[in-house]
Design a protein around this motif. Structure first.
Motif, mmCIF file in Angstrom:
data_model
loop_
_atom_site.group_PDB
_atom_site.id
_atom_site.type_symbol
_atom_site.label_atom_id
_atom_site.label_comp_id
_atom_site.label_asym_id
_atom_site.label_seq_id
_atom_site.Cartn_x
_atom_site.Cartn_y
_atom_site.Cartn_z
ATOM 1 N N ALA A 207 55.364 -66.210 -13.401
ATOM 2 C CA ALA A 207 54.757 -65.767 -14.662
ATOM 3 C C ALA A 207 53.633 -66.701 -15.090
ATOM 4 O O ALA A 207 52.642 -66.258 -15.679
ATOM 5 N N GLU A 208 53.768 -67.985 -14.789
ATOM 6 C CA GLU A 208 52.695 -68.923 -15.125
ATOM 7 C C GLU A 208 51.453 -68.652 -14.285
ATOM 8 O O GLU A 208 50.329 -68.706 -14.788
ATOM 9 N N GLU A 209 51.646 -68.352 -13.013
ATOM 10 C CA GLU A 209 50.505 -67.978 -12.172
ATOM 11 C C GLU A 209 49.854 -66.707 -12.694
ATOM 12 O O GLU A 209 48.619 -66.609 -12.783
ATOM 13 N N LEU A 210 50.664 -65.728 -13.067
ATOM 14 C CA LEU A 210 50.129 -64.473 -13.595
ATOM 15 C C LEU A 210 49.385 -64.697 -14.908
ATOM 16 O O LEU A 210 48.263 -64.207 -15.089
ATOM 17 N N GLY A 211 50.017 -65.420 -15.840
ATOM 18 C CA GLY A 211 49.383 -65.648 -17.138
ATOM 19 C C GLY A 211 48.069 -66.387 -17.010
ATOM 20 O O GLY A 211 47.082 -66.066 -17.679
ATOM 21 N N CYS A 212 48.036 -67.398 -16.128
ATOM 22 C CA CYS A 212 46.806 -68.157 -15.912
ATOM 23 C C CYS A 212 45.727 -67.275 -15.295
ATOM 24 O O CYS A 212 44.540 -67.363 -15.672
ATOM 25 N N SER A 213 46.109 -66.429 -14.354
ATOM 26 C CA SER A 213 45.115 -65.580 -13.701
ATOM 27 C C SER A 213 44.545 -64.551 -14.679
ATOM 28 O O SER A 213 43.338 -64.273 -14.662
ATOM 29 N N VAL A 214 45.391 -63.982 -15.522
ATOM 30 C CA VAL A 214 44.894 -63.029 -16.516
ATOM 31 C C VAL A 214 43.961 -63.735 -17.497
ATOM 32 O O VAL A 214 42.891 -63.208 -17.846
ATOM 33 N N ALA A 215 44.332 -64.940 -17.936
ATOM 34 C CA ALA A 215 43.476 -65.699 -18.854
ATOM 35 C C ALA A 215 42.148 -66.051 -18.192
ATOM 36 O O ALA A 215 41.086 -65.976 -18.824
ATOM 37 N N ALA A 216 42.195 -66.434 -16.901
ATOM 38 C CA ALA A 216 40.963 -66.734 -16.180
ATOM 39 C C ALA A 216 40.129 -65.467 -15.997
ATOM 40 O O ALA A 216 38.889 -65.510 -16.066
ATOM 41 N N GLY A 217 40.803 -64.330 -15.767
ATOM 42 C CA GLY A 217 40.087 -63.067 -15.646
ATOM 43 C C GLY A 217 39.395 -62.677 -16.941
ATOM 44 O O GLY A 217 38.245 -62.214 -16.939
ATOM 45 N N VAL A 218 40.060 -62.882 -18.060
ATOM 46 C CA VAL A 218 39.456 -62.584 -19.364
ATOM 47 C C VAL A 218 38.262 -63.510 -19.619
ATOM 48 O O VAL A 218 37.220 -63.090 -20.133
ATOM 49 N N GLY A 382 56.353 -59.310 -18.978
ATOM 50 C CA GLY A 382 56.549 -59.749 -20.357
ATOM 51 C C GLY A 382 56.407 -61.258 -20.509
ATOM 52 O O GLY A 382 55.755 -61.753 -21.439
ATOM 53 N N LYS A 383 57.005 -62.011 -19.601
ATOM 54 C CA LYS A 383 56.903 -63.471 -19.648
ATOM 55 C C LYS A 383 55.456 -63.929 -19.412
ATOM 56 O O LYS A 383 54.974 -64.868 -20.049
ATOM 57 N N ALA A 384 54.777 -63.263 -18.469
ATOM 58 C CA ALA A 384 53.391 -63.627 -18.174
ATOM 59 C C ALA A 384 52.482 -63.334 -19.360
ATOM 60 O O ALA A 384 51.569 -64.119 -19.671
ATOM 61 N N TRP A 385 52.723 -62.215 -20.037
ATOM 62 C CA TRP A 385 51.890 -61.866 -21.200
ATOM 63 C C TRP A 385 52.086 -62.873 -22.327
ATOM 64 O O TRP A 385 51.121 -63.243 -23.009
ATOM 65 N N GLU A 386 53.310 -63.329 -22.517
ATOM 66 C CA GLU A 386 53.561 -64.361 -23.538
ATOM 67 C C GLU A 386 52.780 -65.639 -23.229
ATOM 68 O O GLU A 386 52.192 -66.253 -24.117
ATOM 69 N N TRP A 387 52.769 -66.046 -21.966
ATOM 70 C CA TRP A 387 52.041 -67.256 -21.569
ATOM 71 C C TRP A 387 50.530 -67.041 -21.707
ATOM 72 O O TRP A 387 49.804 -67.926 -22.185
ATOM 73 N N PHE A 388 50.047 -65.856 -21.333
ATOM 74 C CA PHE A 388 48.635 -65.524 -21.508
ATOM 75 C C PHE A 388 48.237 -65.612 -22.981
ATOM 76 O O PHE A 388 47.193 -66.190 -23.329
ATOM 77 N N GLN A 389 49.061 -65.069 -23.864
ATOM 78 C CA GLN A 389 48.760 -65.124 -25.297
ATOM 79 C C GLN A 389 48.741 -66.556 -25.812
ATOM 80 O O GLN A 389 47.924 -66.912 -26.671
ATOM 81 N N GLU A 390 49.626 -67.399 -25.289
ATOM 82 C CA GLU A 390 49.625 -68.807 -25.691
ATOM 83 C C GLU A 390 48.316 -69.482 -25.284
ATOM 84 O O GLU A 390 47.752 -70.287 -26.038
ATOM 85 N N ILE A 391 47.832 -69.151 -24.087
ATOM 86 C CA ILE A 391 46.553 -69.703 -23.632
ATOM 87 C C ILE A 391 45.419 -69.208 -24.529
ATOM 88 O O ILE A 391 44.522 -69.983 -24.916
ATOM 89 N N GLU A 392 45.450 -67.955 -24.865
ATOM 90 C CA GLU A 392 44.406 -67.404 -25.729
ATOM 91 C C GLU A 392 44.429 -68.050 -27.113
ATOM 92 O O GLU A 392 43.379 -68.341 -27.696
ATOM 93 N N ARG A 393 45.614 -68.287 -27.647
ATOM 94 C CA ARG A 393 45.707 -68.944 -28.958
ATOM 95 C C ARG A 393 45.156 -70.372 -28.911
ATOM 96 O O ARG A 393 44.705 -70.917 -29.917
ATOM 97 N N ALA A 394 45.203 -70.965 -27.720
ATOM 98 C CA ALA A 394 44.685 -72.333 -27.558
ATOM 99 C C ALA A 394 43.174 -72.351 -27.388
ATOM 100 O O ALA A 394 42.583 -73.431 -27.232
ATOM 101 N N GLY A 395 42.541 -71.171 -27.400
ATOM 102 C CA GLY A 395 41.092 -71.119 -27.293
ATOM 103 C C GLY A 395 40.586 -70.536 -25.992
ATOM 104 O O GLY A 395 39.386 -70.570 -25.727
#
Length: 594
Positions: A207-218, A382-395
């Protein structure tokens, strides 16, 4: 679908079953095993590094919402309405003959981690750029490598396909410029590779790999649209790279979840999604995530490297079954250095066998509809999306990388994983389990730049290297007590554990219970450390006397395989103990500098 007659049905003659009936039967078995619990689900469940529960049983009630059709939003079942994948081989040295051998024997795509000046030599006139795709991986020299490839294709009058390997987090201007050129003149070429493997290779979870990749994609979408591309154009310029591991179900679920997550991003951004009708006819392009799956670097071992063939086969199958558009199988000797021709052949033939012989590419989303896989896909997303949102909240991703948020999260997961590896709860075949001290490792030339990221086997392999470097290999005497049938299980367990650190074991006399005879055998072995191996009953009768005799014979330390406190015994080793701790203590007791 025609329903077969009653006498031909597989379940004919068996009474119908229910979850409650299964619970009754499972509880009975658990109670007989000494496990007192009111919930078999709780007793038999496990939890992933992301906190996703893996249940012992799934049924129709576990199914999430309809995942749609292959080739249509939300793309969980596949980004394309057909099966198959691109066989992509990686090359990190300029070897034209190796490249040609791959292309002549099943490889359909090249991943070139080369300097720009090496590209014309590797992609000489024998390589037909109109028949293959090329993915570049030139790091800081991405612009030069892209210019070289485009110029080479232009001179031959062909339009290249593949990916230029730009990273907007490293160089947004170059990524945006290359993306514009691809949009305007190269419809089969993408500019940006969103690489999730560095987060996996840092020890991160799925999920961390997924969340990071989605954040990097955005972040990439923001960079491209900020430079003037439309949302639709920006989406079409991205490809995602993920690690595929030997955990086939998690890999399948990860790739399926990744497409669903990216479809959600497309929906929020207002991009088109494609329709079921388009998927059925193949007419729609939509905005499904293009995926490149690479067999995990972190799971590869230097010791007993031939086991890597099994790991990569599992990972390759999972990547294909998970719907990856391109798959790279790392050669089995990747941790030893540059792969030789045999290793590259095995890597590409792994894919050929799965595609051509096993027919793994004939079925789209073969795991689709599985209650387990569908639930796992949903929970992981679901877990990956939560981590992605945390990254987004951090800027956003850049800010989260600069602040250390991402590094700290990955490091915490790596600490948990390392602890499980040390205790052999996450076993590594050929390294922490079933090591071969007599193996002869093939010699390989060093890889340019060396290896990056963590290795699951690294701490055990460091101890193996230390033991190999001694003039005389460290050893432990296994003081077996009683008949072979009684002590074999624990003697094998102890030998397996010590050998995981490169420490040889010498087994005592068969069917011995006489302390003096065991002590004499210990002295003859030349060892300085002993480990008692027998049953609990015989420990009660002989452990203290044997330990005393071993002490008298000069044993610096006495271990016991199993649990229980006995006079003269210093420590215990058992299933679930800190195996790395046992090995390091043994090296210290033997005064081997670490």
């Amino acid at each position: 679908m025609t329903v077969p007659p009653e006498e031909l049905r597989t379940a004919a003659g068996f009474p119908p079953t229910t979850r409650e009936r299964w619970r009754e039967l499972a509880l009975g078995v658990l109670h007989k095993s000494g496990i007192e619990t009111g919930s078999p689900e709780e007793a038999l469940s496990s939890t992933t590094y992301d906190g996703v529960t893996i249940a012992p049983l799934y049924d129709e009630s576990d199914l999430p919402d309809d995942p749609g059709l292959p080739g249509a939003a939300p793309y969980i079942r596949g980004s394309r309405p057909e099966g198959g994948w691109d066989v992509r081989q990686r090359h990190e040295v300029a070897d034209p003959e190796a490249v040609l051998a791959d292309l002549e024997n099943g490889v359909t795509s090249l991943w070139l981690a080369l300097e720009p000046e090496d590209l014309p030599r590797v992609l000489d006139d024998r390589v037909y750029l109109e028949l293959i795709s090329v993915t570049l991986d030139a790091g800081e020299r991405t612009r030069e490598a892209a210019e070289t490839l485009l110029a080479l294709a232009g001179r031959r009058g062909v339009t290249p396909t593949g990916n230029l390997g730009a990273d907007p987090l490293r160089d947004a201007a170059t990524a945006a410029e290359l993306a514009r050129r691809c949009v305007d003149g190269f419809p089969g070429l993408r500019a940006v590779m969103v690489d999730g493997t560095p987060y996996h290779d840092a020890g991160g979870s799925d999920a961390e790999e997924l969340g990071c990749s989605v954040a990097a994609g955005v972040a990439a979408l923001r960079a491209l649209t900020g430079a003037g591309l439309t949302v639709e154009e920006a989406f079409g310029q991205l490809e995602f790279r993920y690690a595929a591991t030997a955990d086939q179900f998690l890999t399948v679920a990860k790739l399926r979840a990744a497409r669903g997550l990216w479809a959600r991003v497309a929906e929020v951004c207002g991009a088109g999604t494609g329709t079921a009708e388009e998927a059925a006819t193949g007419a729609g392009t939509g905005f499904g995530q293009r995926q490149h799956a690479v067999t995990s670097s972190a799971m590869m071992t230097a010791r007993d490297p031939w086991v890597n063939m099994l790991r990569t086969t599992l990972a390759c199958f999972a990547a294909g079954a998970g719907g990856a558009d391109a798959v790279t199988v790392q050669p089995f000797d990747a941790r030893l250095g540059l792969p030789d021709a045999f290793a590259r052949r095995i890597a590409r033939n792994t894919q050929s066998l799965l595609v051509e012989e096993a027919g793994a590419a004939r079925v789209i989303d073969p795991a689709g509809g599985s209650w387990y896989v569908e639930r796992l896909t949903e929970d992981l997303a679901g877990k990956a999306w939560e981590w992605f949102q945390e990254i987004e909240r951090a800027g956003g991703m850049a800010a989260a990388l600069d602040s250390g948020l991402v590094a700290d999260r990955l490091a915490a997961t790596w600490r948990r994983r390392s602890d499980n590896i040390a205790h052999r709860r996450d076993p590594i075949t050929g390294v922490s389990e079933f090591p071969n001290l007599g193996e002869r490792l093939p010699a390989r030339a060093p890889r340019p730049g060396g290896a990056e990221g963590v290795r699951y086997a690294q701490e055990f392999e460091e101890l193996r290297d230390l033991a190999d470097a001694q003039e005389v290999r460290p050893s432990v005497f296994l003081a077996t007590i009683g008949p072979v049938a009684v002590h074999t299980a624990r003697a094998s367990f102890a030998a397996n554990l010590f050998q995981a650190g490169g420490i040889a074991t010498v087994t005592g006399p068969a069917a011995a219970a006489d302390p003096a005879a065991i002590a004499e055998a210990f002295t003859a072995s030349g060892a300085r450390i002993a480990c008692l191996c027998s049953s609990d009953r015989l420990y009660g009768e002989h452990a203290e006397a044997v330990a005393a005799a071993l002490r008298g014979a000069g044993a610096a330390k006495v271990w016991l395989a199993g649990k229980g406190d006995y006079a003269g015994v210093d420590a215990n080793l058992y299933a679930g103990c800190d195996a790395l701790g046992v090995l390091r203590t043994t090296f210290d007791d033997l005064e081997v500098a670490r």
